[in-house]
Write an enzyme that holds these catalytic residues in place. Structure first.
Site, PDB file in Angstrom:
ATOM      1  N   GLY A  43      10.882  10.097  -2.218  1.00 31.30           N
ATOM      2  CA  GLY A  43      11.850   9.142  -1.700  1.00 31.30           C
ATOM      3  C   GLY A  43      11.754   8.967  -0.199  1.00 31.30           C
ATOM      4  N   THR A  89       0.807  -1.215   0.000  1.00 33.75           N
ATOM      5  CA  THR A  89       0.000   0.000   0.000  1.00 33.75           C
ATOM      6  C   THR A  89       0.846   1.274   0.000  1.00 33.75           C
ATOM      7  OG1 THR A  89      -0.149  -0.076   2.422  1.00 33.75           O
ATOM      8  CG2 THR A  89      -1.916  -1.144   1.170  1.00 33.75           C
ATOM      9  N   SER A 135      -3.226  -1.676   7.489  1.00 34.29           N
ATOM     10  CA  SER A 135      -3.757  -1.692   6.124  1.00 34.29           C
ATOM     11  C   SER A 135      -4.767  -2.809   5.912  1.00 34.29           C
ATOM     12  CB  SER A 135      -2.617  -1.861   5.113  1.00 34.29           C
ATOM     13  OG  SER A 135      -1.763  -0.733   5.127  1.00 34.29           O
ATOM     14  N   HIS A 183      14.585  11.847  -9.171  1.00 39.42           N
ATOM     15  CA  HIS A 183      15.850  12.357  -8.636  1.00 39.42           C
ATOM     16  C   HIS A 183      16.713  12.886  -9.779  1.00 39.42           C
ATOM     17  CE1 HIS A 183      14.680  10.749  -4.918  1.00 39.42           C
ATOM     18  NE2 HIS A 183      15.551   9.764  -4.750  1.00 39.42           N
ATOM     19  N   CYS A 203      18.034   4.213  -4.632  1.00 38.93           N
ATOM     20  CA  CYS A 203      17.524   4.807  -5.867  1.00 38.93           C
ATOM     21  C   CYS A 203      18.553   5.715  -6.543  1.00 38.93           C
ATOM     22  CB  CYS A 203      16.237   5.572  -5.597  1.00 38.93           C
ATOM     23  SG  CYS A 203      16.286   6.622  -4.134  1.00 38.93           S
TER      24      CYS A 203
END
Length: 354
Positions: free
Chosen positions: A163, A13, A42, A245, A132
């Site tokens: 992020g 989620t 959740s 990014h 990332c």
């Protein structure tokens, strides 16, 4: 009959988990049964996959023996607890976490860069997904490093608020709305607000003055490129961008390479889109190019005025998609097509050709 693969998505989620599920569908990964998993809060929620609403399961109660591949998009502590449980003979855990990245017996994989390392999953049944910022950096530098070698990397990142997760994204948007209306950002302890700001601090500080986010780029770049001698000097900055990014990258190569030669190397490399012309808009940006798209974009390719073997690049990619979800699904494609014992659906091997 074509074989299907049962898949669990941990953190289903969250921003990354949702994108993982969407990416599995978009790339026609041969999912037999999908198990979206999250924390108890959740419970009762659903996710949509192939036009079907699927209930979100509680991670603590899940039997990983039900799946062959588990994609983790939760934090390091969650992966540390549950990934070893999932790494059974019938489950390979592909992690989006910092926890296993620097473990010597766990491969750290970017499919455009070191796909052969996927084979090392057999050591522990775990494959780690890099940070990332590291992913887009090494995708852009791999063709140059292969051609002429890289001695040193100076990189400043401009990292999207997504992020930091959905809550941080929503908080920044709320702060921005207040500030546009003439108000002030809400206080958040000693942290500086990101709205209309640039904050050179992501994660904890180390004694050397660098943050954990900075140091991830040092450690992970060396491991992925399999070159411990590369010197990396990073500064990670959070900026008020929603998705994508950006990185200002300055490299010193072992042999000289011209901007033209580098541009051609990058154009031929997998996973890269070059946007580089000397005009307004002749370069990629996070909002207009990278957000919600797959490639790593490279522009502003030029020779360094201060170093005879220096080269400057501007590198942009979607941190949630290529920086997390897509990279994991690409790893799963390689694992499925090359290493799982039985045949899989036609086209999967092609989808994972890099």
């Amino acid at each position: 009959m074509s074989r299907t693969i049962d898949v669990a998505v941990v953190g289903a989620t969250g921003l990354v988990g949702e994108t993982m599920i969407r990416t599995l569908e978009e790339r026609s990964f041969p999912v037999g049964r999908l198990y979206p998993l999250a924390s108890p809060r959740s419970a009762g929620r659903t996710v949509t996959f192939r036009d079907e609403a699927i209930s979100v399961g509680v991670l603590d109660e899940f039997d990983f023996g039900l799946v062959e591949i588990a994609l983790f998009s939760d934090g390091g502590s969650v992966s540390a607890k549950f990934a070893p449980r999932g790494a059974s003979p019938r489950a390979e855990a592909l992690l989006i976490t910092s926890y296993f990245r620097m473990h010597d017996d766990v491969p750290l994989v970017v499919p455009e860069v070191n796909p052969d390392r996927v084979a090392d999953y057999a050591k522990r049944g775990i494959i780690a997904n890099p940070n990332c910022s590291t992913i887009q950096l090494v995708v852009a530098l791999k063709p140059i490093h292969d051609a002429v070698g890289i001695e040193r990397i100076n990189v400043a990142t401009y990292q999207a608020i997504s992020g930091a997760g959905r809550a941080a994204l929503e908080a920044m948007n709320e702060d921005a709305s207040r500030m546009v209306a003439g108000g002030q950002a809400l206080p958040s302890g000693n942290e500086k607000h990101v709205a209309f700001n640039a904050v050179p601090h992501i994660a904890d500080f180390h004694d050397n003055g660098f943050t954990t986010e900075d140091m991830k780029m040092v450690w992970e770049t060396r491991k992925i490129l399999e070159d411990p001698d590369i010197r990396v000097n990073p500064t990670a900055v959070r900026v008020p961008v929603l998705f994508g990014h950006s990185e200002a990258v300055h490299i010193e190569t072992r042999e000289r390479v011209t901007a033209h030669e580098a541009r051609e190397l990058l154009r031929k490399a997998p996973g890269i889109s070059v946007i580089d012309s000397l005009e307004f808009g002749g370069y990629p940006t996070a909002a207009t190019d990278a957000a919600h798209r797959d490639p790593v974009y490279v522009g502003r390719i030029r020779e360094d005025l201060s170093h005879p073997r220096g080269l400057n690049l501007w590198v942009v990619a979607d941190n949630i998609r290529k920086g997390a979800a897509l990279n994991s699904v690409q790893i799963a494609e390689i694992l499925t097509s090359r290493f799982l014992a039985e045949a899989v659906a036609p086209g999967i091997a092609a989808a994972s050709s890099l």
